[in-house]
Structure formats: structure tokens, C-alpha cells
Design an enzyme around this catalytic site. Structure first.
Site, PDB file in Angstrom:
ATOM      1  N   ASP A 103       0.819  -1.215   0.000  1.00  0.00           N
ATOM      2  CA  ASP A 103       0.000   0.000   0.000  1.00  0.00           C
ATOM      3  C   ASP A 103       0.852   1.262   0.000  1.00  0.00           C
ATOM      4  O   ASP A 103       2.076   1.212   0.205  1.00  0.00           O
ATOM      5  CB  ASP A 103      -0.960  -0.001   1.215  1.00  0.00           C
ATOM      6  CG  ASP A 103      -0.285  -0.411   2.530  1.00  0.00           C
ATOM      7  OD1 ASP A 103       0.963  -0.484   2.574  1.00  0.00           O
ATOM      8  OD2 ASP A 103      -1.004  -0.645   3.502  1.00  0.00           O
ATOM      9  N   ASN A 111      -7.476  -3.471  14.835  1.00  0.00           N
ATOM     10  CA  ASN A 111      -8.849  -3.822  14.447  1.00  0.00           C
ATOM     11  C   ASN A 111      -8.889  -4.932  13.394  1.00  0.00           C
ATOM     12  O   ASN A 111      -9.916  -5.195  12.795  1.00  0.00           O
ATOM     13  CB  ASN A 111      -9.598  -2.582  13.929  1.00  0.00           C
ATOM     14  CG  ASN A 111      -8.944  -1.996  12.675  1.00  0.00           C
ATOM     15  OD1 ASN A 111      -7.992  -2.560  12.147  1.00  0.00           O
ATOM     16  ND2 ASN A 111      -9.460  -0.887  12.212  1.00  0.00           N
ATOM     17  N   HIS A 154      -7.144  -5.008  10.559  1.00  0.00           N
ATOM     18  CA  HIS A 154      -6.913  -4.624   9.163  1.00  0.00           C
ATOM     19  C   HIS A 154      -5.598  -5.196   8.645  1.00  0.00           C
ATOM     20  O   HIS A 154      -4.663  -5.433   9.406  1.00  0.00           O
ATOM     21  CB  HIS A 154      -6.995  -3.096   8.965  1.00  0.00           C
ATOM     22  CG  HIS A 154      -5.831  -2.319   9.502  1.00  0.00           C
ATOM     23  ND1 HIS A 154      -5.967  -1.325  10.441  1.00  0.00           N
ATOM     24  CD2 HIS A 154      -4.503  -2.357   9.231  1.00  0.00           C
ATOM     25  CE1 HIS A 154      -4.783  -0.801  10.705  1.00  0.00           C
ATOM     26  NE2 HIS A 154      -3.878  -1.411   9.992  1.00  0.00           N
ATOM     27  N   GLU A 212      -9.614  -1.984   5.793  1.00  0.00           N
ATOM     28  CA  GLU A 212     -10.209  -1.784   7.113  1.00  0.00           C
ATOM     29  C   GLU A 212     -11.418  -2.705   7.285  1.00  0.00           C
ATOM     30  O   GLU A 212     -11.920  -3.242   6.291  1.00  0.00           O
ATOM     31  CB  GLU A 212     -10.666  -0.324   7.236  1.00  0.00           C
ATOM     32  CG  GLU A 212      -9.546   0.688   7.181  1.00  0.00           C
ATOM     33  CD  GLU A 212      -8.730   0.735   8.466  1.00  0.00           C
ATOM     34  OE1 GLU A 212      -8.988  -0.059   9.392  1.00  0.00           O
ATOM     35  OE2 GLU A 212      -7.817   1.562   8.539  1.00  0.00           O
TER      36      GLU A 212
HETATM   37  C1  F6R Z   1       1.568  -1.515   6.257  1.00  0.00           C
HETATM   38  C2  F6R Z   1       0.227  -2.016   6.409  1.00  0.00           C
HETATM   39  C3  F6R Z   1      -0.560  -1.974   7.686  1.00  0.00           C
HETATM   40  C4  F6R Z   1       0.246  -2.408   8.910  1.00  0.00           C
HETATM   41  C5  F6R Z   1      -0.617  -2.374  10.167  1.00  0.00           C
HETATM   42  C6  F6R Z   1       0.188  -2.681  11.409  1.00  0.00           C
HETATM   43  O1  F6R Z   1       2.014  -1.639   4.923  1.00  0.00           O
HETATM   44  O2  F6R Z   1      -0.263  -2.453   5.429  1.00  0.00           O
HETATM   45  O3  F6R Z   1      -1.691  -2.789   7.547  1.00  0.00           O
HETATM   46  O4  F6R Z   1       0.745  -3.696   8.704  1.00  0.00           O
HETATM   47  O5  F6R Z   1      -1.214  -1.126  10.313  1.00  0.00           O
HETATM   48  O6  F6R Z   1       1.111  -1.671  11.609  1.00  0.00           O
HETATM   49  P1  F6R Z   1       2.255  -1.782  12.722  1.00  0.00           P
HETATM   50  O7  F6R Z   1       3.168  -2.862  12.275  1.00  0.00           O
HETATM   51  O8  F6R Z   1       2.921  -0.432  12.709  1.00  0.00           O
HETATM   52  O9  F6R Z   1       1.567  -2.101  14.001  1.00  0.00           O
END
Ligand code: F6R
Length: 259
Positions: A67, A141, A143, A148
């Protein structure tokens, strides 16, 4: 689904890096799907170490990131482009021509261009023969990527509007000013992720324990996008003890191969 519980963040990171390095060694032309965020930092550090000390060769590896925020140029320190170069690509011998990160510079107002761009991204994945391993972090959550709760479980790469919660959460990286957080992102969909031959999800810390429980033991639901990995034929979850602390079942603690 294989659930591997490791003692702490370092052990989790090393195990995940080991799985990735096995693919890189077995198939030097593999396509790796990569993630940003704080969780993979240890994995990337270990891959860099393996490159420098053990000669792990990334020269023929293709990469696809999950992303990117829309509206941020690659030079913006909070762009995922910047993150990937800072934390991995600048330190290994990956060929820049084989690196793919969704563009943050497609004009949000030109929706047909965004659709075309997203189709191109999917086509590129197809052209190299699909993603061999997709690395994932997970949000509190549930995601994955910017998918989401409520995201379609079959979707491919597309534009997503970020929820206020996610923008508020991420504002810590934007001077705590939610107005500076982009409103849109391009993200692989759950469908794209499910098409990868192996999905490797990593999680660390107490704040992820609820999401990991729902992902592993809960119903498959769009309300917990990561729960879809239950449907994947080859999914490996590597979590540390804190992230795995709410799981009911006693899972294997040490696993040495992928079968
Ligand atoms: C990042 C991504 C997000 C993260 C998620 C967890 O490319 O796609 O879905 O993997 O928000 O983030 P952290 O690792 O910072 O807790």
C-alpha cells in the site's frame, strides 16, 4: 494455517526472516509482497544482516508493496516509498527495476486513472507469475494493508478512503495533526493477498492480542479482514507471546519447516 509463537519481538522477527530467506534461496527470482509499519522493521534488519553477512542475494527478486498513501511523493518521510528505501532497499542488492510500490502520486480527482493504475499493478503481479510470499502486519482492528473492517474480502488493488480512526492513529507520524494525514490510499485488496502462494503474518505485543485471537479463532468476517487468512492454503502466523496471549489453543512453540 500454521501458528508459531515466539518468545519476543526479536525471535519473531528472526523466524519470519528465516522463512523469507528460504524462499529467496530456493527461488532467486521470487516475488515478495512487502509491508511497512513498525512490526516488519526487525524482519528487515535481519534480512539486511543476512545479505551483508551471509550473501543473501536479492538481485533477481521482484517486490510488491501492499500500500501507499495517496498524495505523498516518494521523498516524503512518511511515504511508504521512503520507508522501504530507508529500512530495506538501500541496504540490500535489490534491483530497483524490480521494485513496485503503489504510486502515491496518482491524482485523486481522476478516478479513472486510479482504476487504470490499480489494474496495471495487478497486471504486473500477474506478469511475474504472482506473489510467492506476502508479508503482512496486522492492525489492532484486524486490518491488513489498508483493508479496514468492512472491506470486501475478494477485492483487488484499489483506492480506499481511510477511516477517521486510522487517520487519528497514524497522525502520530504527521506532527499529531490529523489534517496532515492523507485521506486516501492505494492498497492491495484481500483478494490480491489471498492470491499469494504463501501468506506470512507477523504480530508483536499485547495490543495485537485481540486481533490475533479473532484472526485465528474467530469467524471469518469482513469485520476482521485478517480472518480471511483462515481460508488460505498456506498461511503462517508468527507472533510473539504477548500477541498470542489470548489464543485458546496451545500452539506449537518451535517450528522448523514450512509443512
Ligand atoms: C503496512 C500495512 C498496515 C500495517 C498495520 C500494522 O504496509 O499495510 O496494515 O501492517 O497497520 O502496523 P504496525 O506494524 O505499525 O503495528
Amino acid at each position: 494455517m500454521l501458528v508459531v509463537i515466539k518468545k519476543g519481538y526479536e525471535e519473531m522477527s528472526k523466524e519470519a526472516a528465516r522463512v523469507i530467506s528460504e524462499i529467496v534461496r530456493e527461488k532467486p527470482t521470487a516475488a515478495l509482497g512487502l509491508a511497512t509499519g513498525s512490526t516488519p522493521l526487525g524482519v528487515y534488519r535481519e534480512l539486511i544482516r543476512m545479505h551483508k553477512e551471509e550473501g543473501l542475494d536479492f538481485s533477481k527478486i521482484t517486490t510488491f508493496n501492499l500500500d501507499e498513501y495517496l498524495g505523498l511523493p516518494p521523498s516524503h518521510p512518511q511515504s511508504y516509498h521512503y520507508f522501504m528505501y530507508e529500512n530495506l532497499f538501500n541496504h540490500i542488492n535489490v534491483n530497483e527495476r524490480f521494485v513496485h510500490i503503489p504510486s502515491g502520486m496518482v491524482d485523486v480527482n481522476e478516478i479513472h486513472r486510479i482504476h487504470k493504475y490499480c489494474d496495471w499493478y495487478e497486471d504486473r503481479i500477474g506478469e511475474v507469475g504472482g506473489i510467492d510470499l506476502q508479508l503482512l502486519g496486522i492492525g489492532k482492528n484486524g486490518h491488513i494493508g489498508f483493508n479496514e473492517p468492512g472491506s470486501s474480502l475478494g477485492a483487488l488493488t484499489r483506492i480506499k478512503t481511510l477511516t477517521e480512526n486510522t487517520r487519528a492513529d497514524n497522525s502520530r507520524f504527521f506532527d499529531n495533526d490529523i489534517r496532515k494525514v492523507p485521506k486516501y490510499a492505494i492498497t492491495m485488496g484481500i483478494g490480491t493477498i489471498m492470491n499469494a502462494r504463501l501468506v506470512l503474518l507477523i504480530a508483536s505485543g499485547k495490543t495485537k492480542a485481540g486481533a490475533i485471537k479473532k484472526t485465528v479463532e474467530g469467524p471469518i468476517t469482513a469485520q476482521v479482514p485478517a480472518s480471511m487468512v483462515q481460508m488460505h492454503r498456506k498461511a503462517i502466523l508468527i507472533v510473539d507471546e504477548e500477541a498470542g496471549s489470548k489464543l485458546d489453543v496451545h500452539y506449537e512453540r518451535i517450528v522448523t519447516d514450512l509443512n
